[in-house]
Design a protein around this motif. Structure first.
Motif, PDB file in Angstrom:
ATOM      1  N   GLY A  32       0.735  -1.298   0.025  1.00 22.04           N
ATOM      2  CA  GLY A  32       0.029  -0.047  -0.134  1.00 22.04           C
ATOM      3  C   GLY A  32       0.911   1.179  -0.113  1.00 22.04           C
ATOM      4  O   GLY A  32       2.030   1.354   0.666  1.00 22.04           O
ATOM      5  N   VAL A  33       0.507   2.293  -0.820  1.00 25.68           N
ATOM      6  CA  VAL A  33       1.534   3.519  -1.036  1.00 25.68           C
ATOM      7  C   VAL A  33       0.635   4.658  -0.409  1.00 25.68           C
ATOM      8  O   VAL A  33      -0.887   4.905  -0.768  1.00 25.68           O
ATOM      9  CB  VAL A  33       1.849   3.537  -2.373  1.00 25.68           C
ATOM     10  N   VAL A  34       1.062   5.336   0.456  1.00 26.88           N
ATOM     11  CA  VAL A  34       0.517   6.720   0.821  1.00 26.88           C
ATOM     12  C   VAL A  34       1.517   7.819   0.411  1.00 26.88           C
ATOM     13  O   VAL A  34       2.669   7.914   0.828  1.00 26.88           O
ATOM     14  CB  VAL A  34       0.351   6.868   2.471  1.00 26.88           C
ATOM     15  N   PHE A  35       0.913   8.851  -0.308  1.00 27.18           N
ATOM     16  CA  PHE A  35       1.820   9.813  -1.106  1.00 27.18           C
ATOM     17  C   PHE A  35       1.613  11.093   0.007  1.00 27.18           C
ATOM     18  O   PHE A  35       0.964  11.252   0.946  1.00 27.18           O
ATOM     19  CB  PHE A  35       1.399  10.291  -2.246  1.00 27.18           C
ATOM     20  N   GLN A  36       2.585  12.217  -0.478  1.00 25.77           N
ATOM     21  CA  GLN A  36       2.369  13.295   0.359  1.00 25.77           C
ATOM     22  C   GLN A  36       1.170  14.069   0.388  1.00 25.77           C
ATOM     23  O   GLN A  36       0.761  14.527   1.398  1.00 25.77           O
ATOM     24  CB  GLN A  36       3.622  14.474  -0.151  1.00 25.77           C
ATOM     25  N   GLN A  37       0.600  14.164  -0.744  1.00 24.33           N
ATOM     26  CA  GLN A  37      -0.870  14.455  -0.891  1.00 24.33           C
ATOM     27  C   GLN A  37      -1.951  13.307  -0.909  1.00 24.33           C
ATOM     28  O   GLN A  37      -1.625  12.294  -1.455  1.00 24.33           O
ATOM     29  CB  GLN A  37      -1.167  15.339  -2.298  1.00 24.33           C
ATOM     30  N   LEU A  71       4.004   1.632   2.294  1.00 25.69           N
ATOM     31  CA  LEU A  71       5.289   2.491   1.721  1.00 25.69           C
ATOM     32  C   LEU A  71       4.615   3.807   1.980  1.00 25.69           C
ATOM     33  O   LEU A  71       3.515   4.315   1.230  1.00 25.69           O
ATOM     34  CB  LEU A  71       5.654   2.403   0.267  1.00 25.69           C
ATOM     35  N   MET A  72       5.193   5.030   2.501  1.00 21.89           N
ATOM     36  CA  MET A  72       4.819   6.211   2.897  1.00 21.89           C
ATOM     37  C   MET A  72       5.873   7.159   2.429  1.00 21.89           C
ATOM     38  O   MET A  72       6.804   7.265   2.873  1.00 21.89           O
ATOM     39  CB  MET A  72       4.642   6.380   4.386  1.00 21.89           C
ATOM     40  N   ASP A  73       5.507   8.332   1.613  1.00 18.34           N
ATOM     41  CA  ASP A  73       6.378   9.117   1.073  1.00 18.34           C
ATOM     42  C   ASP A  73       5.820  10.575   1.530  1.00 18.34           C
ATOM     43  O   ASP A  73       5.102  11.145   1.101  1.00 18.34           O
ATOM     44  CB  ASP A  73       6.395   9.201  -0.771  1.00 18.34           C
ATOM     45  N   GLU A  74       6.677  10.886   2.422  1.00 20.04           N
ATOM     46  CA  GLU A  74       6.543  12.290   3.189  1.00 20.04           C
ATOM     47  C   GLU A  74       4.919  12.311   3.515  1.00 20.04           C
ATOM     48  O   GLU A  74       4.583  13.551   3.239  1.00 20.04           O
ATOM     49  CB  GLU A  74       7.112  13.291   2.467  1.00 20.04           C
ATOM     50  N   PRO A  75       4.164  11.572   4.106  1.00 21.84           N
ATOM     51  CA  PRO A  75       2.754  11.727   4.247  1.00 21.84           C
ATOM     52  C   PRO A  75       2.229  12.955   4.895  1.00 21.84           C
ATOM     53  O   PRO A  75       1.337  13.377   4.895  1.00 21.84           O
ATOM     54  CB  PRO A  75       2.328  10.169   4.873  1.00 21.84           C
ATOM     55  N   ALA A  90      -6.585   8.735   3.469  1.00 18.99           N
ATOM     56  CA  ALA A  90      -5.695   7.873   2.535  1.00 18.99           C
ATOM     57  C   ALA A  90      -4.970   6.871   2.982  1.00 18.99           C
ATOM     58  O   ALA A  90      -4.637   6.063   2.541  1.00 18.99           O
ATOM     59  CB  ALA A  90      -4.680   9.015   1.974  1.00 18.99           C
ATOM     60  N   ILE A  91      -4.741   7.014   4.431  1.00 16.11           N
ATOM     61  CA  ILE A  91      -3.989   5.910   5.048  1.00 16.11           C
ATOM     62  C   ILE A  91      -4.848   4.573   5.178  1.00 16.11           C
ATOM     63  O   ILE A  91      -4.508   3.440   4.900  1.00 16.11           O
ATOM     64  CB  ILE A  91      -3.449   6.262   6.331  1.00 16.11           C
ATOM     65  N   ALA A  92      -6.156   5.033   5.578  1.00 17.22           N
ATOM     66  CA  ALA A  92      -7.199   3.918   5.409  1.00 17.22           C
ATOM     67  C   ALA A  92      -7.315   3.133   4.107  1.00 17.22           C
ATOM     68  O   ALA A  92      -7.428   1.955   3.994  1.00 17.22           O
ATOM     69  CB  ALA A  92      -8.697   4.333   6.128  1.00 17.22           C
ATOM     70  N   ARG A  93      -7.322   4.175   3.064  1.00 18.10           N
ATOM     71  CA  ARG A  93      -7.540   3.415   1.569  1.00 18.10           C
ATOM     72  C   ARG A  93      -6.142   2.664   1.384  1.00 18.10           C
ATOM     73  O   ARG A  93      -6.439   1.473   0.797  1.00 18.10           O
ATOM     74  CB  ARG A  93      -7.470   4.649   0.531  1.00 18.10           C
ATOM     75  N   ALA A  94      -5.052   3.048   1.779  1.00 18.33           N
ATOM     76  CA  ALA A  94      -3.907   2.216   1.413  1.00 18.33           C
ATOM     77  C   ALA A  94      -3.882   0.911   2.236  1.00 18.33           C
ATOM     78  O   ALA A  94      -3.458  -0.155   1.897  1.00 18.33           O
ATOM     79  CB  ALA A  94      -2.657   2.993   1.711  1.00 18.33           C
ATOM     80  N   ASN A 134     -14.006   6.463  -1.016  1.00 22.84           N
ATOM     81  CA  ASN A 134     -12.534   6.504  -1.350  1.00 22.84           C
ATOM     82  C   ASN A 134     -11.892   5.329  -0.925  1.00 22.84           C
ATOM     83  O   ASN A 134     -10.999   4.663  -1.551  1.00 22.84           O
ATOM     84  CB  ASN A 134     -12.256   7.684  -0.968  1.00 22.84           C
ATOM     85  N   VAL A 135     -11.933   5.025   0.512  1.00 24.47           N
ATOM     86  CA  VAL A 135     -11.423   3.953   1.023  1.00 24.47           C
ATOM     87  C   VAL A 135     -11.995   2.486   0.134  1.00 24.47           C
ATOM     88  O   VAL A 135     -10.833   1.521   0.117  1.00 24.47           O
ATOM     89  CB  VAL A 135     -11.685   3.892   2.496  1.00 24.47           C
TER      90      VAL A 135
END
Length: 271
Positions: free
Chosen positions: A93-98, A171-175, A158-162, A110-111
């Motif tokens: 699972g990926v969480v982006f900055q936005q 995987l979390m990119d400067e969330p 967004a974290i819940a969706r991932a 969304n989730v």
């Protein structure tokens, strides 16, 4: 949580001699190749929370993209669960900055989105979404649209969706980079609680040394490009209580901060 000895024998992610060189796209001229990563090697054990910090442009996000399967290395291998990474998959699972939520869908939808795309029945995916929204503290706003939520609430969604497909690796990119200081600190605490509750393997990219030391059970520092790992240090700070209150927190933070300073210098070698 698994011990350090256990994680070393159960690598969730393995990077062996990973290098990446790419040629930037340019409409006006032939751009020279850019060496983004050079000879990266690391094993990430199941259940570890690995934070990755380093100067801007050192390849932190690029490394995460390789593990996610959004790009392929020029040389070397990336494996997840013992299998070569050939593209994105539900095990990551990926969480982006936005947050990148769909504005036309409410929070619950969304989730659910990824589950719907893979054919999960409506009753099952709705129950899963509601479970995760409760876990991240958004159970009362599941029917709202993203624009009705604060930035911190959107990032929690967004974290819940991932987490919805139940990936083994997050995987979390400067969330939290775009959030105000108080919201960022609150979400750091919530993420630490979520990690303890789920036992996921987490790779977390950040520019903040404090954030890296607070969250990480293992701390990686990368040199400025081409990115290499110049510090790979397990953190012995206890996780049951707030690590920032431990007397060793300042010394661990200074060790990492010093490595980042050296990594950003003209001679980024770190012993």
């Amino acid at each position: 949580m698994p011990s350090r000895a256990d994680t070393l024998t159960a690598a969730a992610v393995r990077l062996v001699g990973v290098s990446l060189t790419y040629r930037p796209r340019s409409r006006w001229s032939k751009a020279e190749p850019v060496e983004a990563l050079r000879g990266i090697g690391a094993d990430v054990g199941a259940g570890e929370f690995v934070t990755i910090v380093g100067p801007s442009g050192c390849g932190k996000s690029t490394l995460l993209r390789l593990v996610a399967g959004f790009a392929a290395p020029t040389s070397g291998t990336v494996t997840v669960g013992g299998e070569p990474v050939a593209g994105p998959g539900p095990d990551r699972g990926v969480v982006f900055q936005q947050p990148r939520l769909f504005p036309w869908l409410n929070v619950r939808r969304n989730v659910e989105f990824g589950l719907r795309m893979t054919g999960v029945p409506k009753r099952v995916r709705t129950a899963r979404a509601d479970e995760l929204l409760t876990l991240v503290g958004l159970g009362q706003v599941a029917g709202r649209r993203p624009y009705e939520l604060s930035g911190g609430m959107q990032q929690r969604a967004a974290i819940a969706r991932a987490l919805a497909p139940d990936p083994a690796i997050l995987l979390m990119d400067e969330p939290f980079a775009a959030l105000d200081a108080l919201t960022r600190e609150r979400l750091q605490e919530e993420l630490r609680r979520l990690w303890q509750a789920t036992g996921k393997t987490v790779l977390f990219v950040t520019h903040s040394v404090d954030e890296a030391v607070y969250l990480g059970t293992r701390l990686l520092v990368m040199s400025r490009g081409p990115g290499t790992i110049v510090l790979d240090q397990p953190s012995e700070l206890p996780r049951a209580a707030d690590p920032r209150t431990h007397p060793d927190f300042p010394s661990v933070r200074e060790t990492v901060a010093a490595a980042v300073r050296r990594a950003a210098s003209s001679d980024p070698e770190v012993s």
